[in-house]
Design a protein around this motif. Structure first.
Motif, short mmCIF file in Angstrom:
data_model
loop_
_atom_site.label_atom_id
_atom_site.label_comp_id
_atom_site.label_asym_id
_atom_site.label_seq_id
_atom_site.Cartn_x
_atom_site.Cartn_y
_atom_site.Cartn_z
N PRO A 70 -0.05 10.04 8.98
CA PRO A 70 0.85 10.89 8.20
C PRO A 70 1.75 11.66 9.14
CG PRO A 70 -1.33 11.86 8.29
CD PRO A 70 -1.40 10.61 9.10
N GLU A 112 0.80 -1.22 0.00
CA GLU A 112 0.00 0.00 0.00
C GLU A 112 0.83 1.26 0.00
OE1 GLU A 112 -3.08 0.66 2.83
OE2 GLU A 112 -3.91 -1.33 2.51
N HIS A 113 2.02 1.13 0.48
CA HIS A 113 2.86 2.33 0.52
C HIS A 113 3.17 2.80 -0.89
CE1 HIS A 113 3.62 2.99 4.73
NE2 HIS A 113 3.85 1.71 4.92
N CYS A 128 6.23 9.15 3.70
CA CYS A 128 5.96 10.01 4.86
C CYS A 128 4.81 9.53 5.74
CB CYS A 128 5.67 11.46 4.44
SG CYS A 128 6.83 12.10 3.23
N THR A 129 4.40 8.30 5.58
CA THR A 129 3.35 7.78 6.45
C THR A 129 3.85 6.55 7.18
OG1 THR A 129 2.43 6.32 4.78
CG2 THR A 129 1.53 8.54 4.88
N ARG A 179 2.00 3.10 8.56
CA ARG A 179 0.76 2.36 8.49
C ARG A 179 0.74 1.28 9.55
NH1 ARG A 179 -1.89 3.16 3.10
NH2 ARG A 179 -0.40 4.60 2.20
N ILE A 180 -0.42 1.15 10.17
CA ILE A 180 -0.62 0.07 11.12
C ILE A 180 -1.39 -1.01 10.38
CG2 ILE A 180 -1.42 -0.49 13.44
CD1 ILE A 180 0.19 1.90 13.69
N SER A 191 -4.24 -2.06 5.35
CA SER A 191 -3.81 -1.39 6.57
C SER A 191 -5.03 -0.89 7.34
CB SER A 191 -2.91 -0.21 6.22
OG SER A 191 -3.60 0.74 5.47
N THR A 192 -4.90 -0.84 8.63
CA THR A 192 -6.03 -0.42 9.45
C THR A 192 -5.90 1.03 9.90
OG1 THR A 192 -4.93 -1.23 11.43
CG2 THR A 192 -6.42 -2.75 10.31
N MET A 193 -4.73 1.58 9.75
CA MET A 193 -4.56 2.96 10.17
C MET A 193 -3.42 3.59 9.40
SD MET A 193 -4.17 4.26 14.07
CE MET A 193 -5.66 3.60 14.70
N ILE A 194 -3.59 4.84 9.06
CA ILE A 194 -2.52 5.55 8.36
C ILE A 194 -2.18 6.79 9.17
CG2 ILE A 194 -1.86 6.70 6.23
CD1 ILE A 194 -4.06 5.09 4.84
N TYR A 215 -4.38 9.68 16.91
CA TYR A 215 -3.14 9.78 16.14
C TYR A 215 -3.00 11.07 15.36
CZ TYR A 215 -5.98 8.57 12.11
OH TYR A 215 -6.91 8.56 11.12
N ARG A 216 -3.94 12.01 15.54
CA ARG A 216 -3.81 13.25 14.78
C ARG A 216 -2.74 14.15 15.35
NH1 ARG A 216 -6.14 12.61 10.11
NH2 ARG A 216 -7.97 11.32 10.33
N VAL A 219 -1.99 5.63 19.12
CA VAL A 219 -2.84 5.24 17.99
C VAL A 219 -4.31 5.52 18.25
CG1 VAL A 219 -1.26 3.49 17.17
CG2 VAL A 219 -3.03 2.87 18.80
#
Lengths: 317, 533
Positions: A189, A147-148, A172-173, A175-176, A184-187, A225-226, A222
């Motif tokens: 940035p 996905e990256h 620059c991300t 991913r979980i 992926s379940t979470m990105i 995560y913002r 997480v």
């Protein structure tokens, strides 16, 4: 504190999870640009501060990372710049090594991590933008996570949840992922520049740290995560690798292109608690021992491997 | 043994992500998280899944971004990566991709005819940063495209400039070319006049005679003219008299007629004289003053920035590479190969070489031990005595730690020694495999296998883990030893059920305070498997 000199430029160093005194070092010739590679298995002599080499394995291309198996005490995996991974068994005679060559990545394999909870599987992060999941008993990968949008530099398993891992990439991300999920379940940035390394907090499985080319290390929760929990600034150049302490909840170590290895406590206002500037070139590999609290090792492009106890000067004899 | 709070794995789905036992507080918090997410997802979600609702403003920004023609030409992966870098979640990005074809087709139906219109309206609808490079790019290239009202003033300015330039040019021209010519001409005329005057003096006498003759003739003519005019006057006078006589006669007649008409009127009825009234209709045209030109504002205020991002490191830092690094890079770029590389064959001599048996069982991690379930507290208390027994599991036969010196790397700073007593890695009890070990401590510290998270939906887990043909095992140490047998897919579901049952049993036994036969049974099995191999 002893020093080990490698013929090639150092890239990564890892303590063995079985033997306190044993480490593996990944090195590459000509700074990893073009050339051979070598994996050293070294051992700390108990009585005197001397490091002995137990065995070394040569590879056709540079070795960027190395990981010990969590299930077999004598097995280690090496990530090679030609896209393959070599599995070595130090208990076998040298002629029998490597025991496996796992070649699936299209480009350099840059990061490896072995699952510390389930101990059966490991992940490889490659410059072909993908992460692959492997077990020692199968010649082919089990899953590919693609996905990256750019090179994946680092992967790290979650220390509590055996199916969850994080990947850090040049897009620059971070991913979980969950191996039970297709994507992926979470990105996160996390940075405006490439993220070179990530690691989970061993005592709080929701905290993850990311290290970036922008010279900073950020700690993220997480669940929210913002906004980062903390940002650690102090390195003069890109931060190459970070590792949370297996023994202390708030401690984390980092190494950087500014040739220093730094120790941080991210819950404290003035987070930098230690700085070691023993390297004379880029410090690219650092590790903390799981078995011995406070023991740390680092390597760099100056072809030296240092092992020292936290609080002491790595260069003292 | 104390009754503990260690959550046994299959208690509830909510506890599934918290398979490893935790403090009650954290468990509550996790349950709250899961509760919040359970509404969203049918599968019990973990903390590692994004649970935010879709943010409409982000989605609309993303739609605008994706609708831009330049973005449409780029690969999908770059569009996704850009949106991810801006902090959009996967759901928001997917939603934006889903919406992208619709708004562009419904809002610009008529504009497809003209390219200029389309471009200007897309300028209106999409975002500023794409346009800032656009006008900047277009203006320097000149007035090639006249579309877009933004270019009007550029046009006018350049026209004015041209006019000024031409004015200056003509002025210069006049000064430099025409005036000298004028001067020359004037000089020429003056010279001619001088010449003529000279000639005239010579011809003077003949001229006088001619003048006299001319004067006589003129006089004669004048007298004739006088006579003629006199005659004309006379005739005019006569005509005037006659006209006046005629006029008087006419007046008389008119009066007679008037009297006659009066008498007729009196006699006969009154005849109505109808007159027409002519009125001019002015055309009042109301001119619609609707020629108001509205200039669309080219810039739309959108948060999404589209300036090209460079992926170079921060401005200050290109870290100083070692000198030989630069030399090698230059060599490579020139096409030379560094001389110290040799051919290495690193392929495995026997790809099917079985791995050697592990000599040591895996050790529990310090974080697992510290946060471990309470039944391990007992272990930690007793392990204080066995603190220095870490060394015994090393495969090297050097000093055992009950002797005088500990290895140099274990000498810690005093201040952290006390704390570390509790954090020491728990010793995993030796198996019968070891030969030259100390007698085990009085309380058997047995190795507790790390519990794999229970499989809530074995079918789904198996389906997901089936990448190509063979499924992944959910392996704990025991199962990996039996690896070969599990290659048959038919046995997988059995395996999974066996695994879950076994972990359940282990958990249940531990709950009972377990160093009971359950554990030893597990260990016995492992010993047996090692023995087989």
């Amino acid at each position: 504190m002893p020093v080990f000199k490698t013929p090639f430029n150092g890239y990564s160093v890892r303590f063995s999870p079985f033997y306190e005194s044993r480490l593996a070092v990944a090195t590459a010739q000509n700074f990893g640009i073009l050339g051979n590679g070598r994996v050293h298995v070294i051992d700390l002599s108990p009585s005197s501060p001397v490091i002995n080499e137990l065995i070394a394995f040569d590879t056709a291309d540079g070795v960027y990372d190395v990981a010990w198996s969590e299930s077999h005490d004598s097995v280690l995996v090496a990530a090679v710049a030609d896209g393959s991974m070599k599995v070595y068994d130090t208990a076998l005679p040298p002629q029998a090594n490597p025991v496996r060559s796992l070649k699936e990545h299209a480009r350099e394999v840059h990061g490896l991590d072995y699952n510390p909870t389930r101990r059966d599987s490991f992940l490889s992060a490659s410059w072909d933008d993908s992460v692959k999941l492997w077990t020692l008993d199968r010649p082919a990968s089990l899953r590919t996570f693609r996905e990256h949008a750019y090179c994946v530099y680092s992967v790290a398993w979650n220390p509590k949840h055996a199916d969850v891992f994080a990947s850090a990439s040049g897009d620059c991300t971070v991913r979980i992922w969950d191996v039970r999920e297709p994507g992926s379940t979470m990105i996160i940035p996390g940075h405006e520049h490439e993220i070179l390394s990530c690691d989970w907090n061993k005592y709080d499985e929701c905290l993850i740290a990311t290290a970036s080319v922008d010279k900073s290390i950020k700690i993220w929760d997480v669940r929210n995560y913002r906004v980062p929990v903390s940002a650690l600034n102090g390195h003069g150049y890109a931060v190459r690798k970070i590792k949370f302490s297996p023994h202390r909840r708030n401690l984390l170590v980092s190494c950087s292109y500014d040739m220093t290895v730094c120790l941080w406590d991210f819950m404290v206002e003035d987070a930098l608690v230690g700085r070691y500037d023993h390297h004379t070139e880029f410090a690219v590999g650092v590790d903390l021992s799981v078995l011995v609290d406070g023991l740390m090792a680092s390597t760099g492009w100056d072809e030296l491997v240092y092992v020292w106890q936290q609080g002491m000067d790595p260069r003292t004899a | 043994m104390t009754m503990t709070q260690s959550p046994s794995p299959p208690n509830s789905n909510d506890d599934k992500p918290q398979a490893v036992s935790e403090v009650a507080q954290e468990a509550n918090q996790a349950q709250q998280d899961v509760g919040a997410e359970a509404a969203k997802q049918s599968v019990p979600a973990s903390v590692f899944v994004n649970s935010e609702p879709i943010r409409e403003d982000q989605v609309s920004n993303a739609v605008k971004f994706l609708s831009h023609p330049k973005v449409r030409g780029s690969p999908v992966i770059y569009r996704r990566s850009f949106l991810e870098r801006k902090g959009l979640t996967k759901e928001e990005i997917d939603e934006a991709f889903r919406r992208v074809p619709d708004p562009t087709s419904s809002s610009k139906p008529a504009s497809l005819n003209q390219d200029g219109q389309a471009k200007s309206s897309s300028n209106v609808q999409t975002q500023a940063p794409i346009q800032t490079p656009q006008p900047v790019a277009v203006a320097p290239t000149g007035i090639a495209s006249l579309e877009g009202r933004q270019f009007h003033w550029y046009h006018a300015v350049s026209a004015v400039g041209l006019l000024a330039a031409s004015g200056c040019g003509t002025a210069l021209l006049i000064k430099k070319v025409i005036i000298p010519k004028l001067k020359l001409w004037v000089r020429k005329v003056v010279l001619e006049e001088e010449n003529d005057y000279a000639k005239k003096i010579d011809a003077k006498p003949s001229l006088a005679e001619e003048a006299a003759a001319a004067a006589k003739a003129a006089a004669a003519a004048a007298s004739d003219v006088a006579k003629a005019s006199q005659e004309m006057l006379n005739s005019k006078n006569e005509e005037r008299r006659r006209f006046e006589e005629f006029m008087s006669l006419m007046d008389a007649q008119v009066q007679e007629m008037k009297s006659m008409s009066n008498s007729i009127r009196k006699l006969g009825g009154q005849a109505s004289s109808s007159g027409r009234v002519f009125s001019d209709h002015d055309d009042h045209r109301v001119s619609a003053s609707s020629t108001k030109q509205s200039y669309a504002n080219g810039k739309v205020d959108v948060n999404v920035q589209l300036e090209g991002r460079s992926s170079t490191p921060p401005a200050s830092a290109e870290p100083p590479h070692p000198k030989s690094y630069m030399e090698i890079m230059e060599m490579i770029q020139r096409g030379e190969k560094p001389s110290n590389i040799r051919e290495v064959n690193d392929m495995p001599p026997n790809p099917n070489q079985p791995l050697s048996n592990p000599l040591i069982a895996p050790r529990t991690k310090p974080w697992d031990a510290q946060n471990g379930s309470d039944h391990q507290v007992l272990q930690s208390q007793t392990s204080a005595e066995g603190l220095n027994q870490n060394g015994q599991d090393d495969g090297l036969n050097y000093l055992l730690d009950d002797e005088s010196s500990t290895p140099w790397w274990q000498r810690k700073n005093v201040r952290i020694t006390e704390i570390e007593n509790e954090d020491e890695v728990k010793d995993t009890g030796p198996y019968g495999v070891r030969t030259n070990e100390q007698p085990p401590p009085p309380i058997q510290r047995t190795w507790v296998p790390p519990r794999p998270p229970p499989v809530a939906m074995p079918e789904a887990a198996e389906a997901i883990r089936r990448p190509k043909s063979t499924p992944k095992e959910t392996a704990t140490q025991e199962q990996s030893a039996d690896g070969q047998s599990a290659a048959h897919p038919s046995e997988v579901t059995d395996e999974l059920q066996r695994i879950t049952k076994m972990s359940e049993s282990v958990g249940a036994l531990e709950m009972n305070g377990g160093f009971s036969t359950g554990n030893s049974a597990v260990i016995q099995e492992q010993e047996n498997s090692y023995g087989e191999n």
